[in-house]
Design a protein around this motif. Structure first.
Motif, mmCIF file in Angstrom:
data_model
loop_
_atom_site.group_PDB
_atom_site.id
_atom_site.type_symbol
_atom_site.label_atom_id
_atom_site.label_comp_id
_atom_site.label_asym_id
_atom_site.label_seq_id
_atom_site.Cartn_x
_atom_site.Cartn_y
_atom_site.Cartn_z
ATOM 1 N N LEU A 205 7.870 -4.140 -42.000
ATOM 2 C CA LEU A 205 8.930 -4.881 -41.333
ATOM 3 C C LEU A 205 8.557 -5.289 -39.905
ATOM 4 N N CYS A 206 7.634 -4.562 -39.287
ATOM 5 C CA CYS A 206 7.284 -4.874 -37.894
ATOM 6 C C CYS A 206 5.934 -5.578 -37.785
ATOM 7 N N MET B 143 12.841 -3.430 -33.451
ATOM 8 C CA MET B 143 11.648 -3.765 -34.219
ATOM 9 C C MET B 143 10.385 -3.762 -33.363
ATOM 10 N N ASP C 27 8.901 5.302 -46.816
ATOM 11 C CA ASP C 27 9.631 4.800 -45.647
ATOM 12 C C ASP C 27 8.688 4.324 -44.547
ATOM 13 N N TRP C 28 7.601 5.071 -44.335
ATOM 14 C CA TRP C 28 6.684 4.684 -43.263
ATOM 15 C C TRP C 28 6.033 3.333 -43.542
ATOM 16 N N ASP D 117 7.429 0.945 -45.477
ATOM 17 C CA ASP D 117 8.495 -0.052 -45.328
ATOM 18 C C ASP D 117 8.667 -0.463 -43.868
ATOM 19 N N LYS D 118 8.734 0.519 -42.977
ATOM 20 C CA LYS D 118 8.926 0.225 -41.556
ATOM 21 C C LYS D 118 7.714 -0.515 -40.984
ATOM 22 N N TRP D 119 6.544 -0.118 -41.458
ATOM 23 C CA TRP D 119 5.311 -0.775 -40.997
ATOM 24 C C TRP D 119 5.312 -2.242 -41.392
ATOM 25 N N PHE E 59 7.831 0.570 -32.445
ATOM 26 C CA PHE E 59 6.565 1.028 -33.028
ATOM 27 C C PHE E 59 5.381 0.195 -32.530
ATOM 28 N N GLN F 21 20.938 -0.989 -29.627
ATOM 29 C CA GLN F 21 19.532 -0.891 -30.015
ATOM 30 C C GLN F 21 18.686 -1.731 -29.066
#
Length: 462
Positions: free
Chosen positions: A289-290, A200, A282-283, A285-287, A203, A196
């Motif tokens: 996290l970053c 993180m 999900d979008w 959650d990912k937002w 995005f 990877q």
């Protein structure tokens, strides 16, 4: 004589602890690098080879080379430093490897290349062995050069607790830091980790690049193309300093607003649902996290804006404009009086920018692991939340004071488009307005209760 002997004995170094022999299957780059490191730390190393003749040009000179079976019998820990497609020969050594600790260090060429992890596949091939996943996040170059600062952490997982402890002790002896990741089920994630590339950061980086291109083109159209079309003036040199100094603060303020926008959206969702036990989309959650990465990118844009602003007075265009104004006043024999209102606005704009950047830098510093680990959760939350919103308020006020007087001036809307700094106010102003509404007791109290575990309709929350 006795006293002298006693002193000599006291100064004599203690006898080194005897290290257990470590076996390595595989003479590739990583196997050789790991052998060098083990030998430096006092571990006897034996290589398992198909033949009994030692390839002196390949393995370290202090390492012993034996057949696979003989090498495995001499060590309790066997490091499998070969690729998965070459594991099949281990089935013929099943009896010899029974009860041994097999350390799988392999990686794949792509994420989730196989249905199961390499370590789980190894455990299936040799069911009597105790398989542990480790060392796959450390590079051969780092082991050889001793530059381990960037890759000192070693993820370890396995189903046998004693075997994991043995491997973690070995990791510590090599000057590395073991991190227990649990059972062998975590091996798939550990094997995907080296593949990877800044997971993180994708995005935030792609979003920043996209917004930067949009704002840059937008600014070029209004600052360079519009004057050339309507006034035949060539301001193309603005592309070097002026336009980047317009784009950077806009990006910094927009991204800072995007850091706190997902928290606002999450609060609204929790209020609407009446529970905190339902997952966010999900979008979102990912937002969330970053957000740290978004904040750091915003701080980078703000720092570049500060640097560009510092060089403004030495620009040729600024010097020409200042000289032209002085000459014009001299020719007209008229001096412009000091406008106190304009001076107040200018100083307020600069003061808000300085304070905003100070708190911005403070947020970035507290997000560093070495700093965040030294404060408790409440202190960290206070800085990132309370001071974060204060930073957003100061930076938004900095922009409002800078261009507030032009909001209702028709000439500032070239091609009926608003100036670029007005676009930067959309996200932060929306965040601050909604946050101000959420502070009202009628909304803040139920939101606090929801985050403490209260549910409006418990039977529908699951």
């Amino acid at each position: 004589m006795t006293k002298s002997s006693s002193n000599v004995m006291a100064l004599a170094p203690p006898a080194p602890n005897k290290r257990e022999t470590v076996c390595i299957f595989g003479t590739g780059d990583f196997g050789r690098a790991l052998a060098h490191k083990l030998l430096q730390c006092g571990y006897p190393v034996v290589f398992g080879s198909r033949g009994s003749q030692q390839p002196s040009s390949v393995v370290p000179k202090d390492a012993e080379v034996l057949s696979h079976a003989e090498a495995a019998q001499k060590a309790a820990i066997i490091i499998i430093a070969i690729q998965r497609q070459h594991y099949n020969f281990l089935t013929s050594l099943a009896e010899v490897l029974r009860g041994k600790v097999l350390v799988d260090v392999s990686n794949n060429l792509k994420i989730n290349q196989y249905p199961e992890s390499n370590a789980e596949y190894l455990a299936q091939l040799v069911p009597g062995a105790r398989v542990v996943k480790a060392f796959n996040t450390v590079s051969a170059w780092a082991l050889q050069s001793g530059t381990l600062d960037a890759s000192r952490q070693v993820f370890v997982c396995g189903d046998d607790t004693e075997a994991k402890k043995m491997v973690m002790d070995l990791v510590r002896a090599l000057g590395l830091t073991p991190l227990d990741q649990g059972s062998l089920l975590a091996a798939q994630e550990i094997e995907n980790y080296p593949l990877q590339l800044f997971p993180m950061w994708r995005f935030p980086v792609f979003l920043s690049l996209g917004l930067t291109m949009f704002f840059f083109i937008y600014s070029v159209a209004l600052t360079v193309i519009h004057p050339y079309v309507y006034q035949k003036k060539d301001f193309s040199f603005f592309i070097a300093i002026t336009i980047p100094n317009q784009v950077c603060p806009v990006m910094a303020l927009t991204l800072l607003g995007l850091v706190y926008l997902p928290g606002i959206l999450a609060a609204i969702l929790q209020l609407c649902r009446g529970t905190k036990y339902r997952r966010f989309p999900d979008w979102l959650d990912k937002w969330m996290l970053c957000r740290k990465q978004l904040g750091l990118v915003a701080l980078a844009f703000a720092s570049v804006h500060v640097l560009y602003t510092l060089v403004m007075p030495i620009r040729s265009f600024v010097n020409w404009r200042t000289s032209n104004r002085i000459v014009s006043q001299a020719l007209n024999n008229k001096t412009e009086p000091l406008d106190n209102t304009r001076a107040w606005i200018s100083d307020s704009y600069l003061a808000l920018g300085i304070l905003g950047f100070f708190f911005f830098a403070l947020l970035g510093i507290t997000s560093l692991p070495s700093v965040s680990n030294s404060v408790n959760w409440r202190e960290f939350r206070f800085v990132q939340s309370k001071l974060g919103y204060l930073t957003l308020v100061l930076c938004t006020a900095h922009t409002l004071v800078y261009g507030g007087k032009w909001f209702l001036v028709p000439s500032s809307y070239k091609w009926y488009l608003p100036p670029i700094y007005m676009l930067s106010l959309i996200v932060p102003c929306a965040v601050l307005v909604v946050k101000f509404v959420l502070v009202f007791p009628c909304l803040d109290k139920p939101l606090t209760q929801i985050r403490q575990g209260w549910e409006r309709n418990p039977q529908h929350s699951k």
